[in-house]
Design a protein around this motif. Structure first.
Motif, short mmCIF file in Angstrom:
data_model
loop_
_atom_site.label_atom_id
_atom_site.label_comp_id
_atom_site.label_asym_id
_atom_site.label_seq_id
_atom_site.Cartn_x
_atom_site.Cartn_y
_atom_site.Cartn_z
N LYS A 188 -8.22 5.70 -1.76
CA LYS A 188 -8.65 6.52 -0.74
C LYS A 188 -9.83 7.31 -1.29
CE LYS A 188 -4.95 6.65 2.68
NZ LYS A 188 -4.02 7.48 3.42
N GLY A 189 -9.63 7.97 -2.62
CA GLY A 189 -10.65 8.71 -3.28
C GLY A 189 -11.77 7.93 -3.50
N ILE A 190 -11.57 6.90 -4.46
CA ILE A 190 -12.92 6.06 -4.72
C ILE A 190 -13.69 5.61 -3.48
CG2 ILE A 190 -13.36 3.87 -5.73
CD1 ILE A 190 -10.82 3.99 -7.40
N LEU A 191 -13.10 5.02 -2.22
CA LEU A 191 -13.78 4.56 -1.25
C LEU A 191 -14.04 5.55 0.06
CD1 LEU A 191 -11.97 1.03 -1.06
CD2 LEU A 191 -14.07 1.67 -2.11
N GLU A 192 -13.23 6.85 -0.17
CA GLU A 192 -13.33 7.85 1.00
C GLU A 192 -12.64 7.31 2.19
OE1 GLU A 192 -17.30 9.15 1.17
OE2 GLU A 192 -17.33 10.25 -1.00
N LEU A 226 0.84 -1.26 0.06
CA LEU A 226 0.00 -0.16 -0.14
C LEU A 226 0.91 1.21 0.19
CD1 LEU A 226 -2.95 1.28 0.36
CD2 LEU A 226 -2.48 1.36 2.87
N ASP A 227 0.71 2.29 -1.02
CA ASP A 227 1.43 3.41 -1.13
C ASP A 227 0.59 4.50 -0.74
OD1 ASP A 227 2.66 5.57 -1.93
OD2 ASP A 227 3.52 4.88 -3.94
N ASN A 228 0.95 4.91 0.49
CA ASN A 228 0.04 6.11 1.06
C ASN A 228 0.12 7.68 0.47
OD1 ASN A 228 -1.39 5.36 3.29
ND2 ASN A 228 0.01 5.82 4.79
N VAL A 229 1.12 7.81 -0.26
CA VAL A 229 1.31 9.30 -0.95
C VAL A 229 0.44 9.00 -2.34
CG1 VAL A 229 2.86 10.71 -2.21
CG2 VAL A 229 3.37 9.69 0.07
N ASN A 230 0.70 7.97 -2.91
CA ASN A 230 -0.13 7.86 -4.29
C ASN A 230 -1.49 7.22 -4.25
OD1 ASN A 230 1.95 8.93 -6.04
ND2 ASN A 230 3.32 6.77 -5.99
N SER A 231 -1.68 6.88 -2.83
CA SER A 231 -3.10 6.37 -2.63
C SER A 231 -3.38 5.19 -3.61
CB SER A 231 -4.28 7.03 -2.55
OG SER A 231 -5.59 6.68 -2.55
N THR A 242 -12.24 3.72 11.15
CA THR A 242 -13.35 4.73 11.22
C THR A 242 -14.32 4.16 10.51
OG1 THR A 242 -12.60 5.89 9.16
CG2 THR A 242 -11.61 6.80 11.36
N LYS A 243 -14.33 3.20 9.56
CA LYS A 243 -15.58 2.80 9.00
C LYS A 243 -15.70 1.25 8.72
CE LYS A 243 -15.34 6.71 5.72
NZ LYS A 243 -15.38 7.20 4.24
#
Length: 276
Positions: A167-171, A142-147, A191-192
């Motif tokens: 992260k953008g797709i799944l919020e 998992l690449d955090n910076v590039n999500s 959180t989800k």
């Protein structure tokens, strides 16, 4: 029959209704402690298929037998602080350093294998989590910076797979754990809840739970560590229940070699688990 392989069947048989939320019926179980070994707060540990345990502490990885005998020891000072230990196979241990952004390999005697993989060479900016894949010579990163979720080919003979803008797709807020089991990849956002992907990176399921701290998967059953106990979900039927944990202040729970390993701040406890 293995005592846990048919939990989904047990849930169906006893008829406990459950939907994916924070409430569930409670069932009595018996925890039988088999062993305990000490750990320190920043240790990383793993149990192999023979019951041997690997513990990374400071700049050293030690391998102990099930009887607490020190078998092998290896300094990892040169390859960076340990962020995770992963068994790729019974003969290969992977050391992940978030600090150095590297994957390094050891055999079961803790001898170095090959050169370390510099994750920047795979266009990964900041790997935060890794997980073994049951596909030969592959690992999830998992690449955090590039999500971005990457499935890397360790032998570089196959093209890597990617899920972009995760992260953008799944919020998502933050992914704290990633595990592949039975050709499914589980991602925990505390959180989800837990997102489930197939081996091609397609989202196939979501289990809501805003208080899940850790989880483990056994066959087609999901065990989640949450406030109030251990919650058990069948992945085949919409049913489940909660059981009381045998310890207070539990930090992690894993299922290895048909036993539960439950860790606290200072110890890892090995338990057998029985329905009453």
């Amino acid at each position: 029959m293995n005592k846990l392989l048919s939990i989904a069947f047990v849930l169906l048989y006893i008829g406990i209704g459950f939907s994916q939320n924070d409430s569930a019926d409670t069932m009595e179980v018996k925890w039988i402690e088999k062993a305990v070994f000490p750990i320190e707060e920043n240790d990383h540990w793993y149990i192999d298929g023979l019951g041997n345990r690997y513990i990374s502490r400071g700049n050293t990885i030690n391998k102990y037998s099930e009887n607490d005998e020190l078998l092998f020891s290896q300094s990892v000072k040169s390859i960076g602080q340990t962020s995770d230990l992963i068994m790729q196979s019974t003969l290969k241990l992977i050391h992940f350093s978030e600090e150095q952004q590297t994957l390094c390999y050891f055999d079961n005697t803790l001898s170095f294998l090959d050169d370390c993989v510099d994750l920047s060479s795979e266009n990964i900016v900041n790997a935060s989590l890794v997980s073994a894949s049951f596909q030969p010579n592959k690992i999830w990163v998992l690449d955090n910076v590039n999500s971005t979720l990457n499935l890397l080919s360790l032998d570089r003979l196959q093209q890597k797979q990617q899920v972009l803008n995760l992260k953008g797709i799944l919020e998502l807020e933050e992914i704290s754990k990633m595990v592949e089991k039975d050709n499914r990849l589980y991602l925990l956002d505390r959180t989800k809840g837990i997102y489930v992907f197939d081996i091609y990176g397609s989202l196939i399921e979501f289990f809501e739970g805003k208080s899940i701290q850790q989880f483990t998967v056994i066959d087609k059953t999901l065990f989640t560590l949450q406030e109030g106990g251990l919650k058990i979900f069948s992945l085949e039927v919409d049913q489940g229940y909660t059981v009381k944990l045998p310890l207070e202040s539990v930090l992690d729970i894993r299922y290895i070699n048909q036993f539960f390993y439950i860790s606290t701040k200072s110890n890892v406890h090995k338990f057998d688990f029985r329905f009453l």
